[in-house]
Design an enzyme around this catalytic site. Structure first.
Site, PDB file in Angstrom:
ATOM      1  N   LYS A 142      -1.356   0.545 -25.098  1.00  0.00           N
ATOM      2  CA  LYS A 142      -1.695   0.457 -26.522  1.00  0.00           C
ATOM      3  C   LYS A 142      -0.383   0.556 -27.323  1.00  0.00           C
ATOM      4  CE  LYS A 142      -6.394   1.881 -25.502  1.00  0.00           C
ATOM      5  NZ  LYS A 142      -7.465   2.884 -25.602  1.00  0.00           N
ATOM      6  N   THR A 180      -3.217   6.031 -22.157  1.00  0.00           N
ATOM      7  CA  THR A 180      -3.057   4.700 -21.601  1.00  0.00           C
ATOM      8  C   THR A 180      -1.587   4.336 -21.784  1.00  0.00           C
ATOM      9  OG1 THR A 180      -3.401   3.566 -23.693  1.00  0.00           O
ATOM     10  CG2 THR A 180      -5.364   3.986 -22.368  1.00  0.00           C
ATOM     11  N   GLU A 204      -0.540   4.802  -0.592  1.00  0.00           N
ATOM     12  CA  GLU A 204      -1.362   5.994  -0.882  1.00  0.00           C
ATOM     13  C   GLU A 204      -0.516   7.246  -0.719  1.00  0.00           C
ATOM     14  OE1 GLU A 204      -4.787   5.702   1.656  1.00  0.00           O
ATOM     15  OE2 GLU A 204      -5.799   4.307   0.298  1.00  0.00           O
ATOM     16  N   ARG A 211      -1.240  -2.644 -18.639  1.00  0.00           N
ATOM     17  CA  ARG A 211      -2.539  -1.969 -18.706  1.00  0.00           C
ATOM     18  C   ARG A 211      -2.564  -0.858 -17.667  1.00  0.00           C
ATOM     19  NH1 ARG A 211      -6.703  -3.187 -21.455  1.00  0.00           N
ATOM     20  NH2 ARG A 211      -5.479  -4.907 -22.260  1.00  0.00           N
ATOM     21  N   ASP A 254      -6.353  13.486 -25.318  1.00  0.00           N
ATOM     22  CA  ASP A 254      -6.308  12.099 -24.854  1.00  0.00           C
ATOM     23  C   ASP A 254      -5.614  11.295 -25.952  1.00  0.00           C
ATOM     24  OD1 ASP A 254      -6.771   9.451 -24.278  1.00  0.00           O
ATOM     25  OD2 ASP A 254      -8.896   9.703 -23.803  1.00  0.00           O
ATOM     26  N   TYR A 275       0.853  -1.198   0.000  1.00  0.00           N
ATOM     27  CA  TYR A 275       0.000   0.000   0.000  1.00  0.00           C
ATOM     28  C   TYR A 275       0.883   1.241   0.000  1.00  0.00           C
ATOM     29  CZ  TYR A 275      -4.993  -0.383   0.008  1.00  0.00           C
ATOM     30  OH  TYR A 275      -6.283  -0.518  -0.400  1.00  0.00           O
TER      31      TYR A 275
HETATM   32  C1  LIG Z   1      -8.498   3.205 -24.794  1.00  0.00           C
HETATM   33  C2  LIG Z   1      -8.911   4.609 -24.580  1.00  0.00           C
HETATM   34  C3  LIG Z   1      -9.254   5.093 -23.309  1.00  0.00           C
HETATM   35  C4  LIG Z   1      -9.501   4.214 -22.115  1.00  0.00           C
HETATM   36  O1  LIG Z   1      -8.552   3.394 -21.735  1.00  0.00           O
HETATM   37  P1  LIG Z   1      -8.856   2.198 -20.713  1.00  0.00           P
HETATM   38  O2  LIG Z   1      -7.484   1.849 -20.265  1.00  0.00           O
HETATM   39  O3  LIG Z   1      -9.549   1.153 -21.484  1.00  0.00           O
HETATM   40  O4  LIG Z   1      -9.679   2.741 -19.599  1.00  0.00           O
HETATM   41  C5  LIG Z   1      -9.534   6.443 -23.154  1.00  0.00           C
HETATM   42  N1  LIG Z   1      -9.486   7.272 -24.202  1.00  0.00           N
HETATM   43  C6  LIG Z   1      -9.182   6.846 -25.443  1.00  0.00           C
HETATM   44  C7  LIG Z   1      -9.153   7.820 -26.566  1.00  0.00           C
HETATM   45  C8  LIG Z   1      -8.898   5.498 -25.674  1.00  0.00           C
HETATM   46  O5  LIG Z   1      -8.630   5.081 -26.915  1.00  0.00           O
END
Ligand SMILES: *Cc1c(COP(=O)(O)O)cnc(C)c1O
Length: 423
Positions: A222, A219, A49, A228, A193, A47
């Site tokens: 990807k 993220t 935090e 993840r 994003d 933990y």
């Molecule tokens: C994949 C994605 C997310 C979310 O990611 P998670 O890890 O699945 O929560 C947010 N915004 C965009 C544009 C994405 O492609």
């Protein structure tokens, strides 16, 4: 402890599925062995935090070193001035940003989900559309490119507090500078994003949002090819210039508001095993090998797009600048759902996807999305792209011919046998 055979056997089965098939889901990748090893380490027991040096638990000396390395590497990779590596995933990174910047009911402007946007950018089924008032821009019907005129018009009319750019199924680059200039006219903040193209952006293969957008979320699993997870970043120009008013009226640095929005705002204990795996992945992403990899991801996608076009497939916007593309099946007499199912039977994994101005429901859809991040990690090169598209075309032309699908499956297995995973 007795080994849990049930689960371990299923993991073996899943490994086999991943190894033998062609993985074209644009949001997926294969993390390295060391990334997975670290993600499965004793760090899961701790933990922690708070932030490095400011924890609410004892025994965090080692954890502090690890999280600091993750932050420093992320800063180096994206030339960021501030990073929070704790968001559990991309969605959680966005939740924290919304909590930090907005009050319930505030207007936001995002890219339409049905044009390639993400649920967390204002969809009515998501917190972002339930607690805030969403407006949308999309792509132009003719060109398939982001309709920046519409973005500007909606922004000037509605004056949202936050403009969100970035997408899950958009194959072209973004004009962050233009969006910022629109935001400045109405005093809005801009969130980019970059969950999908983060890897390409980190190595300069696409426009960099950090100099223009106040906040950037991503993220890490990807194109970045890490565990993840998610993270939030601020570019060099903003950390010290941007103050945000708290509800009490004090002015606080945006970075500190964001840190508190992650914890205690929306999360409890950070996943330090995942943060350590992020550090490893960022280290990998800074390497020459990754540079070669990510260049190849982009080349493979361009080659794949060309192969689709050559076979009469319609790609939204006509091609790709990044690692993915969205294929419109309306001229092929098959739905996205039926294509996904038939391709799955042949060992090719894709996801059905709405296309802009789709007349089918999100469960059926008129298209599918493919990306090259995962197959490029496997070692596939430009010469394979045409072959893969040929196999996809065989399936789409005969989606109900089970014997033919079996034949394609065999060819898929033969191709992938030469490129073992995790050996
Ligand atoms: C994949 C994605 C997310 C979310 O990611 P998670 O890890 O699945 O929560 C947010 N915004 C965009 C544009 C994405 O492609």
């Amino acid at each position: 402890m007795k080994r849990d055979k049930l689960i371990f056997n299923l993991i073996e089965k899943e490994l086999d599925r991943q190894e033998t098939g062609i993985e074209l889901i644009a949001s997926e990748n294969f993390a390295s062995k060391q990334v997975m090893e670290v993600a499965g380490s004793v760090l899961t027991n701790k933990y922690a935090e708070g932030l490095p040096g400011k924890r609410y638990y004892g025994g965090c000396e080692v954890i502090d070193e690890i999280e600091t390395i993750a932050i420093d590497r992320a800063k180096q990779l994206f030339n960021a001035s501030w990073v929070n590596v704790q968001p559990h995933a991309g969605a959680q990174a966005n939740v924290a940003v919304f909590l930090a910047l907005l009050q319930p009911g505030d207007k936001i402007l995002g890219f339409d989900l049905s044009h390639g946007g993400h649920l967390t950018h204002g969809s009515p089924v998501n917190f972002s559309g339930k607690y805030f008032k969403p407006f949308f821009y999309g792509v132009d019907r003719q060109t398939g490119l982001v309709d920046y005129k519409k973005l500007e018009a909606v922004a000037l009319k509605e004056k949202p507090k936050l403009i969100i750019c970035g997408a899950s199924a958009y194959s072209r680059d973004w004009d962050y500078q233009f969006i910022r200039q629109v935001a400045d006219q109405i005093g809005a903040l801009v969130l980019a994003d970059i969950s999908h193209p983060a890897g390409l952006i980190s190595r300069g293969l696409l426009n960099d949002p950090l100099p223009y957008c106040h906040i950037v979320t991503t993220t890490t699993h990807k194109t970045l090819r890490g565990p993840r997870g998610g993270m939030i970043m601020i570019g060099q120009d903003f950390e010290n210039t941007l103050g945000l008013k708290t509800p009490k009226g004090d002015l606080r640095m945006i970075s500190s508001v964001l840190d508190s929005a992650v914890f205690p705002g929306t999360q409890g204990g950070p996943l330090e095993h995942i943060i350590a795996a992020k550090a490893v992945a960022f280290g990998e992403a800074l390497s020459e090998d990754y540079m070669k990899y990510i260049i190849r991801v982009k080349q493979n996608a361009a080659m794949m797009a060309k192969a689709f076009v050559d076979l009469g497939y319609q790609i939204i916007s006509g091609g790709t600048d990044n690692h993915l593309m969205l294929i419109d099946l309306r001229n092929k007499n098959i739905s996205g759902k039926a294509a996904e199912v038939a391709l799955g039977k042949a060992g090719i994994t894709v996801n059905k996807n709405m296309v802009p101005f789709d007349d089918k429901s999100p469960f059926v859809t008129s298209g599918f999305r493919v990306g090259t991040a995962a197959i490029t990690t496997r070692g596939l090169k430009e010469k394979h792209m045409e072959k893969i598209v040929g196999l996809i075309d065989e399936v789409i032309m005969h989606p109900e011919d089970e014997a033919h699908l079996k034949k394609v499956h065999k060819k898929v297995n033969e191709m992938m046998e030469k490129y073992p995973l995790y050996k």
